[in-house]
Design an enzyme around this catalytic site. Structure first.
Site, PDB file in Angstrom:
ATOM      1  N   TRP A   1      36.780  44.873  50.986  1.00  0.00           N
ATOM      2  CA  TRP A   1      38.020  45.410  51.345  1.00  0.00           C
ATOM      3  C   TRP A   1      37.601  46.164  52.758  1.00  0.00           C
ATOM      4  O   TRP A   1      37.089  47.116  52.941  1.00  0.00           O
ATOM      5  CB  TRP A   1      38.511  46.427  50.411  1.00  0.00           C
ATOM      6  CG  TRP A   1      39.979  46.997  50.851  1.00  0.00           C
ATOM      7  CD1 TRP A   1      40.042  47.972  51.749  1.00  0.00           C
ATOM      8  CD2 TRP A   1      41.119  46.069  50.570  1.00  0.00           C
ATOM      9  NE1 TRP A   1      41.440  47.829  52.044  1.00  0.00           N
ATOM     10  CE2 TRP A   1      42.251  46.910  51.197  1.00  0.00           C
ATOM     11  CE3 TRP A   1      41.530  45.276  49.847  1.00  0.00           C
ATOM     12  CZ2 TRP A   1      43.505  46.490  51.293  1.00  0.00           C
ATOM     13  CZ3 TRP A   1      42.774  44.490  49.873  1.00  0.00           C
ATOM     14  CH2 TRP A   1      43.862  45.369  50.325  1.00  0.00           C
TER      15      TRP A   1
ATOM     16  N   GLU B   1      47.055  51.727  54.889  1.00  0.00           N
ATOM     17  CA  GLU B   1      46.290  52.157  53.461  1.00  0.00           C
ATOM     18  C   GLU B   1      47.065  53.380  52.562  1.00  0.00           C
ATOM     19  O   GLU B   1      46.889  54.430  52.460  1.00  0.00           O
ATOM     20  CB  GLU B   1      45.146  52.935  53.789  1.00  0.00           C
ATOM     21  CG  GLU B   1      43.853  51.990  54.260  1.00  0.00           C
ATOM     22  CD  GLU B   1      43.366  51.256  53.271  1.00  0.00           C
ATOM     23  OE1 GLU B   1      43.735  51.457  51.986  1.00  0.00           O
ATOM     24  OE2 GLU B   1      43.013  50.202  53.426  1.00  0.00           O
ATOM     25  N   TRP B   2      48.423  52.796  52.555  1.00  0.00           N
ATOM     26  CA  TRP B   2      49.307  53.172  51.587  1.00  0.00           C
ATOM     27  C   TRP B   2      49.586  54.844  52.111  1.00  0.00           C
ATOM     28  O   TRP B   2      49.847  55.156  53.287  1.00  0.00           O
ATOM     29  CB  TRP B   2      48.922  53.388  50.078  1.00  0.00           C
ATOM     30  CG  TRP B   2      48.630  51.784  49.786  1.00  0.00           C
ATOM     31  CD1 TRP B   2      47.359  51.373  49.331  1.00  0.00           C
ATOM     32  CD2 TRP B   2      49.676  50.815  49.569  1.00  0.00           C
ATOM     33  NE1 TRP B   2      47.366  49.928  49.077  1.00  0.00           N
ATOM     34  CE2 TRP B   2      48.649  49.542  49.256  1.00  0.00           C
ATOM     35  CE3 TRP B   2      50.911  50.605  49.641  1.00  0.00           C
ATOM     36  CZ2 TRP B   2      49.135  48.545  49.039  1.00  0.00           C
ATOM     37  CZ3 TRP B   2      51.417  49.415  49.513  1.00  0.00           C
ATOM     38  CH2 TRP B   2      50.707  48.352  49.215  1.00  0.00           C
TER      39      TRP B   2
ATOM     40  N   GLU C   1      36.960  44.388  44.747  1.00  0.00           N
ATOM     41  CA  GLU C   1      37.260  44.921  45.828  1.00  0.00           C
ATOM     42  C   GLU C   1      36.121  45.851  45.767  1.00  0.00           C
ATOM     43  O   GLU C   1      35.764  46.834  44.805  1.00  0.00           O
ATOM     44  CB  GLU C   1      38.427  45.800  45.813  1.00  0.00           C
ATOM     45  CG  GLU C   1      39.710  44.841  46.324  1.00  0.00           C
ATOM     46  CD  GLU C   1      41.083  45.705  46.579  1.00  0.00           C
ATOM     47  OE1 GLU C   1      40.832  46.993  46.530  1.00  0.00           O
ATOM     48  OE2 GLU C   1      42.092  45.327  46.044  1.00  0.00           O
TER      49      GLU C   1
ATOM     50  N   ASN D   1      47.386  43.501  40.919  1.00  0.00           N
ATOM     51  CA  ASN D   1      46.362  44.401  41.639  1.00  0.00           C
ATOM     52  C   ASN D   1      46.217  45.912  41.025  1.00  0.00           C
ATOM     53  O   ASN D   1      47.341  46.534  40.959  1.00  0.00           O
ATOM     54  CB  ASN D   1      46.448  44.406  42.847  1.00  0.00           C
ATOM     55  CG  ASN D   1      45.537  45.331  43.639  1.00  0.00           C
ATOM     56  OD1 ASN D   1      44.203  44.856  43.615  1.00  0.00           O
ATOM     57  ND2 ASN D   1      45.887  46.544  43.912  1.00  0.00           N
ATOM     58  N   GLU D   2      45.166  46.263  40.254  1.00  0.00           N
ATOM     59  CA  GLU D   2      45.074  47.511  39.971  1.00  0.00           C
ATOM     60  C   GLU D   2      46.242  48.261  39.077  1.00  0.00           C
ATOM     61  O   GLU D   2      46.961  49.056  39.610  1.00  0.00           O
ATOM     62  CB  GLU D   2      44.841  48.372  41.122  1.00  0.00           C
ATOM     63  CG  GLU D   2      43.335  47.997  41.647  1.00  0.00           C
ATOM     64  CD  GLU D   2      43.113  48.972  42.876  1.00  0.00           C
ATOM     65  OE1 GLU D   2      43.899  49.834  43.260  1.00  0.00           O
ATOM     66  OE2 GLU D   2      42.018  48.625  43.564  1.00  0.00           O
TER      67      GLU D   2
ATOM     68  N   HIS E   1      50.817  43.079  44.301  1.00  0.00           N
ATOM     69  CA  HIS E   1      49.871  44.018  44.887  1.00  0.00           C
ATOM     70  C   HIS E   1      50.967  45.352  45.446  1.00  0.00           C
ATOM     71  O   HIS E   1      51.036  45.597  46.520  1.00  0.00           O
ATOM     72  CB  HIS E   1      49.119  43.702  45.988  1.00  0.00           C
ATOM     73  CG  HIS E   1      47.852  44.564  46.664  1.00  0.00           C
ATOM     74  ND1 HIS E   1      46.547  44.297  46.550  1.00  0.00           N
ATOM     75  CD2 HIS E   1      47.892  45.887  46.786  1.00  0.00           C
ATOM     76  CE1 HIS E   1      45.835  45.383  46.964  1.00  0.00           C
ATOM     77  NE2 HIS E   1      46.534  46.322  47.156  1.00  0.00           N
TER      78      HIS E   1
ATOM     79  N   GLN F   1      50.195  45.476  53.397  1.00  0.00           N
ATOM     80  CA  GLN F   1      49.059  46.182  54.001  1.00  0.00           C
ATOM     81  C   GLN F   1      48.609  45.588  55.607  1.00  0.00           C
ATOM     82  O   GLN F   1      48.289  46.135  56.223  1.00  0.00           O
ATOM     83  CB  GLN F   1      47.799  46.483  53.253  1.00  0.00           C
ATOM     84  CG  GLN F   1      48.107  47.339  52.239  1.00  0.00           C
ATOM     85  CD  GLN F   1      46.921  47.780  51.402  1.00  0.00           C
ATOM     86  OE1 GLN F   1      46.805  47.076  50.465  1.00  0.00           O
ATOM     87  NE2 GLN F   1      46.203  48.912  51.628  1.00  0.00           N
TER      88      GLN F   1
ATOM     89  N   TYR G   1      34.686  51.526  43.855  1.00  0.00           N
ATOM     90  CA  TYR G   1      34.754  51.949  45.141  1.00  0.00           C
ATOM     91  C   TYR G   1      33.634  52.847  45.066  1.00  0.00           C
ATOM     92  O   TYR G   1      32.879  53.143  46.091  1.00  0.00           O
ATOM     93  CB  TYR G   1      35.929  52.672  45.832  1.00  0.00           C
ATOM     94  CG  TYR G   1      36.813  51.330  46.385  1.00  0.00           C
ATOM     95  CD1 TYR G   1      36.742  51.014  47.631  1.00  0.00           C
ATOM     96  CD2 TYR G   1      37.590  50.447  45.683  1.00  0.00           C
ATOM     97  CE1 TYR G   1      37.665  50.012  48.367  1.00  0.00           C
ATOM     98  CE2 TYR G   1      38.461  49.466  46.058  1.00  0.00           C
ATOM     99  CZ  TYR G   1      38.302  49.518  47.374  1.00  0.00           C
ATOM    100  OH  TYR G   1      39.243  48.391  48.001  1.00  0.00           O
TER     101      TYR G   1
END
Length: 580
Positions: free
Chosen positions: A526, A533-534, A475, A261-262, A216, A114, A396
């Site tokens: 974050w 952002e993807w 995050e 990650n996630e 990630h 990223q 989030y």
């Protein structure tokens, strides 16, 4: 006509005479490029093979100026909000004198793809996201890629000098798997290794403590070509071998390791990867099967690594994976709505909750998914159980949840809308008002819901997984609405809604500690600056520093000072001096 036929016969006879070695094909075959099921193991680690991988991606952009490591220059003084408009005050008077516990880990976070840029430089192999961003139409909303971005790969020394100058004590980056193993396995890329050696050393020299993510989402593209990526058990050993190498090299500097990650990304990202179109599917295309195979092998990869870390390597730090999840509030106190909220948790956190339970999946997943859900052996369950040292949650926002009228019918029909969760989720409160201020349209799922993080932390540690010894908010962050549309730096850096979000989240994390007695041991915001952002690309901005993608200049926003002032007021550790 006869003359013409004779002429043609003579011509053919002549050609045959000139091609005595010609062999007519013995049979014909029907080919289907999407139907291959035989894996293509690779042991060719040549420059030519690496070139073919990059040809699969296409042309790569480079920055016109920054193409080598930049030595840091003295940090300037930072302009910050002044007398005409202050930062966001707290809504909780009772927190005025409250302090964080000792050794509370806090700082900023990021990931390799990223922000690193330098996509093709110094021996890096392509990742799946290089392919997706370059080749797949509409995969990224603004057609941006990870080719250049912040060029953090070359500007890390300046970035860490700034964090050190601001006093930020921790930083949570990820390491790029294809920079170390361009083919996913095989020989190590010497230049990539030297780079990360210096990255870790530079962080430590600046007084920054690393909390490192080993993965990630940037799986080496070569492994998708070879066997389909995370839908194949082969990925477990390839990932573990890579992760073991990194840990063995840097463990004495890194007290916190995030293995994955996630892993929930297997749902909302991995399951939609275009297998069979841009790389071989090996019989498993996009959809539910890919989603749950990806999750299965991800959890096994983490557990195998954690066992090695503690039992063989005798690591000095702690290891876990970063969950992705949000707080689910039942719309009513009815049994049905409460069950719907629990079902929502089952399909997000429970899916990867085995380390805190019996090492297996929740019964609701088994009942709903049947054969779609892979099964763990008794040995694998034992491996998974207890494999996390603490709980990490990337949290989030929040949602209201209610039961569907036809939940039972939905759960028994894989073609039903909403399957397999089969619940209703909304960010509209029961009285019709929005649950919280919204983020940029590129992150339309994100609302500012500070109270939710307090409720969430308590729910995780008292209801979902009471065996959790401590929890980090690994995050949280916010995309300021319309930020990508501003044209002057003064408007770009006055991110008032992000500042409000940070104040609300941090206040409620502290209330969770002081009022609810939840053992929260860290919080990471974050992100260090705006990044890729993807699927939303670079126009949706999450950074507490503005990034100019042309000049690469980083400028602190109001939210950076909101963060620094909050930790200063509440006893957060700083690197050796007061903040700006």
């Amino acid at each position: 006509m006869v003359s013409a036929l004779l002429t043609f016969a003579v011509l053919i006879s002549g050609i045959s005479a000139q091609n005595d070695d010609f062999q007519a094909p013995s049979k014909t075959v029907s080919f289907n490029a999407s139907a291959g099921t035989t894996y293509l193991p690779n042991k060719d680690y040549s420059n030519e093979r690496l070139g073919l991988l990059w040809n699969q991606v296409g042309p790569i952009s480079t920055h016109s100026v920054v193409t080598a490591t930049v030595e840091p220059t003295p940090e300037p003084s930072y302009a910050r909000p002044g007398k005409f408009h202050g930062l966001v005050p707290s809504s909780y008077d009772e927190l005025a004198e409250q302090k964080l516990p000792p050794n509370f880990a806090w700082g900023l976070s990021s990931s390799a793809y990223q922000l690193e840029g330098a996509a093709k430089d110094e021996g890096r192999g392509p990742s799946i996201w290089d392919l997706l961003s370059h080749r797949v139409p509409n995969q990224v909303a603004d057609n941006s890629t990870g080719d250049v971005l912040a060029q953090h790969y070359y500007m890390y020394k300046q970035d860490f000098a700034r964090l050190g100058n601001l006093g930020t004590p921790w930083y949570s980056p990820s390491i790029s798997w294809p920079r170390i193993f361009p083919f996913g396995h095989g020989p190590i890329n010497e230049e990539g290794l030297k780079h990360y050696d210096d990255v870790i050393e530079t962080m430590v020299k600046n007084g920054i403590t690393p909390a490192v993510s080993l993965f990630h989402w940037d799986t080496p593209l070569a492994l998708f070509n070879e066997y389909g990526g995370w839908t194949n058990r082969k990925i477990v050993d390839d990932y573990v071998n890579y992760a073991k190498f990194i840990i063995a090299r840097y463990d004495k500097y890194v007290p916190v390791w995030f293995s994955i990650n996630e892993p929930q990304y297997c749902n909302w990202q991995y399951s939609s990867y275009p297998a069979g179109e841009y790389y071989p599917s090996y019989g498993i295309g996009p959809g539910l099967k890919a989603r749950f195979l990806c999750g299965h092998y991800t959890l096994l990869a983490h557990a195998k690594l954690a066992k090695w870390y503690h039992e063989e390597f005798k690591g000095k730090g702690r290891i876990t994976f970063k969950n992705s999840g949000n707080y689910f509030e039942p719309v009513t106190n009815s049994t049905a709505d409460k069950a719907a909220a629990q079902r929502s948790y089952d399909f997000v956190l429970g899916w990867f909750g085995g380390p805190w339970t019996n090492g297996d999946y929740p019964q609701s997943l088994k009942d709903t998914l049947g054969d779609l859900l892979p099964k763990f052996t008794t040995k694998e369950k034992k491996l998974i159980k207890g494999s996390c040292d603490f709980f990490a949650i990337d949290a989030y926002t929040s949602f209201y949840v209610s039961a569907n009228d036809d939940q039972e019918a939905c759960a028994s029909n894989s073609s039903a809308s909403g399957y397999p969760e089969c619940v209703s989720q909304t960010q509209i409160a029961p009285d019709g008002f929005g649950i919280g201020p919204g983020a940029d349209i590129g992150a339309n799922w994100l609302k500012s819901t500070g109270f939710g993080i307090r409720q969430f932390l308590k729910h995780i540690t008292t209801e979902l997984f009471p065996s959790v010894p401590d929890i980090m908010v690994s995050e949280f962050g916010f995309a300021e609405p319309f930020e990508g549309m501003f044209t002057n730096i003064q408007d770009l850096t006055w991110d008032l809604r992000r500042s409000d979000y940070l104040q609300g989240f941090l206040d409620n994390i502290l209330l969770s500690i002081t009022e609810d007695r939840v053992n929260v041991t860290g919080a990471f915001i974050w992100s260090i600056y705006d990044n890729f952002e993807w699927g939303s690309g670079i126009k949706t901005r999450f950074g507490v520093q503005h990034l100019d993608y042309e000049t690469l200049e980083r400028t602190p926003k109001a939210s950076m000072f909101q963060m620094l002032d909050w930790f200063k007021a509440h006893g957060g550790d700083f690197i050796g001096h007061d903040t700006a």
